[in-house]
Design an enzyme around this catalytic site. Structure first.
Site, PDB file in Angstrom:
ATOM      1  N   GLU A  49       1.941 -51.651  13.593  1.00 26.26           N
ATOM      2  CA  GLU A  49       0.980 -51.515  14.698  1.00 26.26           C
ATOM      3  C   GLU A  49      -0.367 -52.039  14.233  1.00 26.26           C
ATOM      4  O   GLU A  49      -0.987 -51.463  13.334  1.00 26.26           O
ATOM      5  CB  GLU A  49       0.882 -50.049  15.111  1.00 26.26           C
ATOM      6  N   ARG A  53      -8.966 -52.927  17.044  1.00 26.49           N
ATOM      7  CA  ARG A  53     -10.279 -52.359  16.722  1.00 26.49           C
ATOM      8  C   ARG A  53     -11.159 -53.331  15.983  1.00 26.49           C
ATOM      9  O   ARG A  53     -12.281 -52.988  15.625  1.00 26.49           O
ATOM     10  CB  ARG A  53     -10.107 -51.111  15.840  1.00 26.49           C
ATOM     11  N   THR A  76      -4.347 -49.236  19.873  1.00 28.44           N
ATOM     12  CA  THR A  76      -5.657 -49.062  20.504  1.00 28.44           C
ATOM     13  C   THR A  76      -5.786 -49.937  21.758  1.00 28.44           C
ATOM     14  O   THR A  76      -6.832 -50.523  22.029  1.00 28.44           O
ATOM     15  CB  THR A  76      -6.812 -49.353  19.515  1.00 28.44           C
ATOM     16  N   LYS A 136       3.319 -41.092  21.972  1.00 21.73           N
ATOM     17  CA  LYS A 136       2.637 -40.786  20.725  1.00 21.73           C
ATOM     18  C   LYS A 136       1.978 -39.409  20.917  1.00 21.73           C
ATOM     19  O   LYS A 136       1.375 -39.165  21.974  1.00 21.73           O
ATOM     20  CB  LYS A 136       1.597 -41.889  20.519  1.00 21.73           C
TER      21      LYS A 136
END
Ligand SMILES: O=C(O)C(=O)C[C@H](O)[C@H](O)COP(=O)(O)O
Length: 218
Positions: A49, A53, A76, A136
């Site tokens: 992943e 960011r 994100t 998640k």
């Protein structure tokens, strides 16, 4: 599910069963990303992943597409436009810290495996209404840890989770002992700073040996 190939045909549940740990990567340097991904895959962690960011994240996702055995997704992802950008860069799944209807509807429409964050029963119920069953649990430790996930998941027999946020090498196995947990996510595998590829591969090897109690890793 060693045979899962990165493609829109894989479901998020299949991807979550590939490896017991999903490394969460916040990377700044496109030139160093490939070595990090190769070290993780060599250690046995194939699902990666890359968080959106950093300014380089999309370029890094694009560059990692060619890493043999890797299944590369975007983390994100906060809105539908970022999801479209991630798909254009070649992301094979998407992770979000939370669950919104516009982002979920776009993920369903674009047929990308999608793992949104939940922390409450209401979050899970909104996800179920939108057709999801895999989430998640975020932020896992500060949302109450294992006792909270046990209590939270009790009414939702068919829901499966990837706890992320404060999970570590020391606590990963305890989370994976819960039958409703298919995998955990964490940034501990690749600490910030100049990457030590031998350490990263060794940490990945230890994490890849974790045994989910869910029949998680095939
Ligand atoms: O923003 C997102 O979509 C994320 O993916 C958040 C990350 O999963 C966590 O920040 C990782 O948490 P740590 O392992 O405690 O560093």
């Amino acid at each position: 599910m060693k045979g899962v190939r990165a493609s829109s045909a894989a479901s998020i549940g299949e991807i979550m069963r590939v490896s017991p740990v999903i490394p969460v990567l916040t990377l700044h340097d496109p030139s160093g990303a490939r070595g990090i991904a190769e070290a993780l895959v060599a250690g046995g962690l194939r699902v990666l992943e890359v968080t959106l960011r950093t300014p380089a994240a999309l370029k890094i996702i694009e560059g990692l597409r060619g890493v043999d055995g890797a299944i590369v997704g975007a983390g994100t992802v906060l809105n539908a436009s970022q999801l479209d950008d991630a798909i254009s860069a070649g992301a094979e799944f998407a992770v979000s810290p939370g669950l919104t209807e516009p982002l979920t509807l776009r993920a369903v429409a674009r047929r990308i495996p999608f793992l949104p964050g939940v922390a409450t029963a209401g979050d899970i119920m909104r996800g179920l209404d939108l057709g999801l069953s895999h989430f998640k649990f975020f932020p896992a430790e500060t949302s109450g840890g294992i006792p909270t996930l046990k209590a939270l998941s009790a009414p939702f027999a068919n829901v499966r989770f990837c706890p992320t946020g404060g999970v570590s090498e020391a606590t990963g196995p305890s989370w994976l002992a819960l039958p409703q947990v298919l995998c955990v996510g964490g940034s501990w595998l690749v600490p910030s700073g100049p990457p030590d590829l031998n350490s990263i591969e060794a940490a990945a090897r230890r994490a890849a040996s974790f045994k989910p109690n869910s029949g998680g890793a095939a």
